[in-house]
Design an enzyme around this catalytic site. Structure first.
Site, PDB file in Angstrom:
ATOM      1  N   SER A 219     -21.851  16.725  57.678  1.00 29.80           N
ATOM      2  CA  SER A 219     -21.788  15.494  58.148  1.00 29.80           C
ATOM      3  C   SER A 219     -21.853  14.410  56.826  1.00 29.80           C
ATOM      4  O   SER A 219     -21.142  14.442  55.996  1.00 29.80           O
ATOM      5  CB  SER A 219     -22.688  14.905  59.403  1.00 29.80           C
ATOM      6  OG  SER A 219     -22.550  13.770  59.814  1.00 29.80           O
ATOM      7  N   HIS A 220     -23.121  13.514  56.982  1.00 25.49           N
ATOM      8  CA  HIS A 220     -23.182  12.451  56.007  1.00 25.49           C
ATOM      9  C   HIS A 220     -24.067  12.978  54.704  1.00 25.49           C
ATOM     10  O   HIS A 220     -24.577  12.021  53.830  1.00 25.49           O
ATOM     11  CB  HIS A 220     -23.793  11.328  56.793  1.00 25.49           C
ATOM     12  CG  HIS A 220     -25.222  11.648  57.403  1.00 25.49           C
ATOM     13  ND1 HIS A 220     -25.196  12.504  58.396  1.00 25.49           N
ATOM     14  CD2 HIS A 220     -26.598  11.326  57.204  1.00 25.49           C
ATOM     15  CE1 HIS A 220     -26.324  12.587  59.054  1.00 25.49           C
ATOM     16  NE2 HIS A 220     -27.366  12.017  57.922  1.00 25.49           N
TER      17      HIS A 220
ATOM     18  N   ASP B 268     -18.035   8.535  57.394  1.00 26.81           N
ATOM     19  CA  ASP B 268     -18.947   9.454  56.834  1.00 26.81           C
ATOM     20  C   ASP B 268     -18.075  10.405  56.235  1.00 26.81           C
ATOM     21  O   ASP B 268     -16.994  10.859  56.372  1.00 26.81           O
ATOM     22  CB  ASP B 268     -20.231   9.707  57.447  1.00 26.81           C
ATOM     23  CG  ASP B 268     -19.878  10.647  58.569  1.00 26.81           C
ATOM     24  OD1 ASP B 268     -18.646  10.529  59.284  1.00 26.81           O
ATOM     25  OD2 ASP B 268     -20.590  11.430  59.045  1.00 26.81           O
TER      26      ASP B 268
ATOM     27  N   ASP C 115     -17.706  13.579  57.470  1.00 29.33           N
ATOM     28  CA  ASP C 115     -16.800  14.456  58.519  1.00 29.33           C
ATOM     29  C   ASP C 115     -16.216  13.487  59.168  1.00 29.33           C
ATOM     30  O   ASP C 115     -15.297  13.948  59.905  1.00 29.33           O
ATOM     31  CB  ASP C 115     -17.635  15.557  59.047  1.00 29.33           C
ATOM     32  CG  ASP C 115     -18.579  14.870  60.051  1.00 29.33           C
ATOM     33  OD1 ASP C 115     -19.268  13.721  59.952  1.00 29.33           O
ATOM     34  OD2 ASP C 115     -19.004  15.704  61.118  1.00 29.33           O
TER      35      ASP C 115
ATOM     36  N   ASP D 127     -17.094  11.176  61.629  1.00 29.24           N
ATOM     37  CA  ASP D 127     -17.503  11.009  63.041  1.00 29.24           C
ATOM     38  C   ASP D 127     -18.602   9.667  63.060  1.00 29.24           C
ATOM     39  O   ASP D 127     -19.032   9.438  64.116  1.00 29.24           O
ATOM     40  CB  ASP D 127     -18.480  12.296  63.878  1.00 29.24           C
ATOM     41  CG  ASP D 127     -19.553  12.647  62.989  1.00 29.24           C
ATOM     42  OD1 ASP D 127     -19.989  12.052  61.942  1.00 29.24           O
ATOM     43  OD2 ASP D 127     -20.039  13.633  63.256  1.00 29.24           O
ATOM     44  N   ARG D 128     -18.924   9.184  61.905  1.00 28.18           N
ATOM     45  CA  ARG D 128     -19.802   7.995  61.891  1.00 28.18           C
ATOM     46  C   ARG D 128     -18.774   6.771  61.380  1.00 28.18           C
ATOM     47  O   ARG D 128     -18.030   7.067  60.946  1.00 28.18           O
ATOM     48  CB  ARG D 128     -20.889   8.090  61.115  1.00 28.18           C
ATOM     49  CG  ARG D 128     -21.930   9.402  61.724  1.00 28.18           C
ATOM     50  CD  ARG D 128     -23.001   9.368  60.795  1.00 28.18           C
ATOM     51  NE  ARG D 128     -23.978  10.540  61.263  1.00 28.18           N
ATOM     52  CZ  ARG D 128     -25.220  10.762  61.206  1.00 28.18           C
ATOM     53  NH1 ARG D 128     -25.949   9.644  60.920  1.00 28.18           N
ATOM     54  NH2 ARG D 128     -25.832  11.766  61.759  1.00 28.18           N
TER      55      ARG D 128
ATOM     56  N   LYS E  18     -18.506  11.985  68.329  1.00 23.03           N
ATOM     57  CA  LYS E  18     -18.587  10.710  67.970  1.00 23.03           C
ATOM     58  C   LYS E  18     -17.184  10.444  67.016  1.00 23.03           C
ATOM     59  O   LYS E  18     -16.936  11.403  66.576  1.00 23.03           O
ATOM     60  CB  LYS E  18     -19.823  10.394  67.175  1.00 23.03           C
ATOM     61  CG  LYS E  18     -20.367  11.154  66.259  1.00 23.03           C
ATOM     62  CD  LYS E  18     -21.639  10.564  65.820  1.00 23.03           C
ATOM     63  CE  LYS E  18     -22.460  11.359  64.867  1.00 23.03           C
ATOM     64  NZ  LYS E  18     -23.032  12.675  65.650  1.00 23.03           N
TER      65      LYS E  18
END
Length: 544
Positions: A113-114, A278, A280, A282-283, A377
Site C-alpha cells: 500500500s502506502h 498512494d 496501490d 486505494d487511498r 477503497k
C-alpha cells in the site's frame, strides 16, 4: 511442464494483518517464504481449483518475481485460468473491479500500500475473495493456521511468462491471460460519473488541477482517464511513471509526503484542485486552493452530494465509517434517514455491509473512501467524484466544504502518528489505558467530562462475527473524542495513532486553525496516555 512437490517448513509470523501479510522485501525473498503463504491460500480456498484467479500488484520492487512464482504455483494447484495485469500491474481497486466483472473465484494482490518500496523496503501480499474484497478474518485465520503446519508446496517447472505482451498463453493446463490493467476500471468509472461535465470543466479555461500519482500504480490509470478520456492538459498527472521504488519517495498521499502537490495549491496563483493517490491506488488526498479536505469530511461531503452524480442519482442506502473516523458522516446519515455503521479499521469490515445492501458509501480517516462499485477503497474514484461535484456545483473545494459545515456543523479532526515506537512501550501504553477505562466515565479531564470509555468491540450485523480490542475510545459529554490505536500496516516497530475530534456547531468558529483549536484535547490525550514517558516521544512524527 512437470509439477514439483517441494518440501518446506513453517516460518514464524505469517499472520496477515488488516491488509494482508507485510514484511521487508528481504523477508519475502527467503527461499520458500512467499511460497509457503501462497500454498496456504490454495490449501484453504478450495474454490480456486478449477476456478479463475486474478493476480497483480502495485509494481513495487519484487512484484514481477513474485508474480512468476504465483503463476507457476497456481498452475500446479489446478487453477483453470489466471487474469494478470500487463507488466504485473493492477491497482488494488482494479483487482476488485476485475474479480467482480468476470466473476472469478478470487485474487491475489501484491502490495504494501502506502509503505515505501525498494530492495530494502516493504512488500506485501493479500487474498481477495470472490466478492472482490479483502478476505474475512475467518479466511485469513485459516490461511495463517495452514502456514503454521505447512510441509510442502506445489509449483510447475516452467519458463518465465512474458508479462508485457497482451494475449493468452498456456502454462501447463492453465490458461494465462495478460490483460490491459486499466480498461475495465476506466469503463466502470465512466459508468458512475458525468464525464461530459468533467470534460467541460477541464476545458472551461477557468480550472486548474494536478494529480500526483507519486510514481506509483495510479500513474497509468490517471493518465488514461484524466488526460486521454477527460481532456485534462498533458502533464496534469505528475509523477506519472510507476517505479519499483516510487522514485525514492513515500507513496502516502498526505500533507507530509505530498509536499510538492500541497505547495502547488497554495497562494493566489495556487491550483483550484489537487489530488493524490498512494502506492496501490486505494487511498486519496483532496486539496483545494489553500484548503485541505480531511478524509472524514470528504466522506461526509460525498454522502451529502451523492445524488448529484449519475452512479448515485437515486440516493444512498447507508454509510459506514471506521471507528477512528470522525462522526461527520453520522450527521449526514441522520439527515438522510439512512443507517450509519461504525466498524473496526480495515476495509474487509465493510464487505458484509456492502454485499448485504446495507450501505452505499464507506470510508476511513486514513485517506480511504469507497462505495459499492467495488469492494476496496478507491483513490481515483474519490478524485473523480470530487471532480464531478466541482463540475456540477460550480463552486470551489473550500466553498463546498464550508457550505457543508454550515449545514451540518464542523467536526474538527486530527490524527497524530508516533512511528517506529518500541513495541513493548507501545503495548504498555495501551495496557495502561485499558486499566484506566473502568473508572473514567464521569471524570473531568481538562475542560472535558468523560461520558464513556471502552476498548472498541464490533459485532457484524450481517454474520454475527465479533472483533475485539479494536482501539481505545474515550468520549466526552461535549461530543469530543479521543481514540488510541496501534496500527497494523507497518513492518518495523509499532505506530501509535492518536485520533482527536470535537464538534463545533457555530459557523463563526469554523475557520479556526485545526491544531490550535484542538490543543486542549491534544494535551488531555498526551497526559492521559503518558505518551512521552512511555514512548520517549515528545511530539508526533506525522500530523494529519
Amino acid at each position: 511442464m512437470e509439477t514439483q512437490n517441494i518440501a518446506t517448513t513453517p516460518f514464524d509470523g505469517q499472520k496477515p494483518g488488516t491488509s494482508g501479510l507485510r514484511k521487508k522485501v528481504k523477508v519475502f525473498q527467503q527461499p520458500h517464504y512467499l511460497e509457503n503463504f501462497v500454498q496456504a491460500i490454495f490449501d484453504t480456498q478450495a474454490e480456486l481449483k478449477g476456478g479463475t484467479l486474478v493476480v497483480g500488484g502495485d509494481g513495487r520492487y519484487f512484484n514481477r518475481e513474485a508474480i512468476q512464482i504465483i503463476l507457476r504455483m497456481a498452475a500446479a494447484n489446478g487453477v483453470r485460468k489466471i487474469l494478470v495485469g500487463r507488466g504485473g500491474i493492477f491497482s488494488t481497486p482494479a483487482v476488485s473491479c476485475v474479480i467482480r466483472k468476470y466473476k472469478t473465484q478470487g485474487g491475489i494482490v501484491l502490495s504494501a500500500s502506502h509503505n515505501p518500496g525498494g530492495p530494502d523496503e516493504d512488500f506485501g501480499i493479500k487474498f481477495n475473495a470472490a466478492n472482490g474484497g479483502p478476505a474475512s478474518e475467518s479466511v485469513t485465520d485459516a490461511i495463517y493456521a495452514r502456514t503454521c503446519t505447512i510441509d510442502h508446496y506445489l509449483t510447475l517447472d516452467a519458463p518465465v511468462i512474458d508479462l508485457d505482451a497482451l494475449g493468452t498463453l498456456q502454462l501447463g493446463e492453465t490458461e494465462v491471460e495478460v490483460m490491459d490493467p486499466v480498461k475495465d476500471y476506466a469503463e466502470l468509472m465512466e459508468s458512475l460519473f458525468d464525464f461530459n461535465a468533467i470534460h467541460q470543466l477541464f476545458n472551461s479555461g477557468h480550472f486548474s488541477m494536478r494529480f500526483d500519482a507519486m510514481n506509483a500504480v495510479t500513474g497509468p490509470y490517471a493518465v488514461e482517464i484524466l488526460e486521454n478520456r477527460l481532456g485534462a492538459m498533458p502533464g496534469t498527472v505528475m509523477n506519472a511513471e510507476a517505479k519499483e521504488d516510487f522514485g525514492g519517495g513515500h507513496p502516502d498521499p498526505n500533507l507530509a509526503h505530498a509536499k510538492e502537490l500541497v505547495a502547488l495549491t497554495q497562494g493566489s496563483d495556487g491550483l483550484d484542485f489537487g489530488a493524490a493517490s498512494d502506492g496501490d491506488g486505494d487511498r486519496n488526498m483532496i486539496l483545494g486552493k489553500d484548503f485541505f479536505v480531511t478524509p472524514s469530511d470528504s466522506l461526509a461531503v460525498l454522502a451529502a452530494n451523492a445524488h448529484q452524480t449519475p452512479g448515485y442519482a437515486s440516493g444512498i442506502r447507508g454509510i459506514a465509517r471506521s471507528m477512528p473516523t470522525s462522526q461527520a458522516a453520522n450527521r449526514v446519515a441522520d439527515f438522510l434517514g439512512v443507517e450509519c455503521f461504525e466498524t473496526p479499521t480495515g476495509w474487509k469490515f465493510f464487505g458484509n455491509l456492502l454485499d448485504a445492501g446495507r450501505i452505499t458509501l464507506c470510508g476511513e480517516e486514513s485517506f480511504g473512501t469507497g462505495s459499492d462499485h467495488v469492494r476496496e477503497k478507491d483513490g481515483l474514484w474519490a478524485v473523480l467524484f470530487w471532480l464531478n461535484l466541482l463540475a456540477v456545483r460550480q463552486q470551489s473545494v473550500a466553498e463546498i466544504v464550508t457550505d457543508h459545515w454550515r449545514r451540518f456543523g464542523r467536526n474538527f479532526y486530527t490524527r497524530h502518528d508516533y512511528e517506529g515506537v518500541d513495541l513493548a512501550g507501545a503495548e504498555g501504553l495501551m495496557d495502561h489505558l485499558r486499566i484506566l477505562l473502568p473508572d473514567l466515565a464521569g471524570k473531568t479531564l481538562g475542560d472535558q467530562t468523560v461520558s464513556y470509555a471502552d476498548d472498541f468491540a464490533y459485532t457484524d450485523p450481517v454474520d454475527g462475527s465479533t472483533s475485539e480490542h479494536q482501539g481505545i475510545r474515550i468520549g466526552f459529554d461535549s461530543g469530543a473524542r479521543i481514540v488510541y490505536r496501534l496500527s497494523g500496516t507497518g513492518t518495523a516497530g509499532a505506530t501509535l495513532r492518536v485520533y482527536l475530534e470535537y464538534f463545533e456547531p457555530d459557523p463563526a468558529r469554523h475557520q479556526q486553525e485545526t491544531q490550535e483549536a484542538m490543543q486542549p484535547l491534544i494535551l488531555i490525550a498526551r497526559e492521559l496516555a503518558q505518551i512521552e514517558a512511555r514512548t520517549g516521544r515528545s511530539e508526533p512524527d506525522v500530523i494529519t
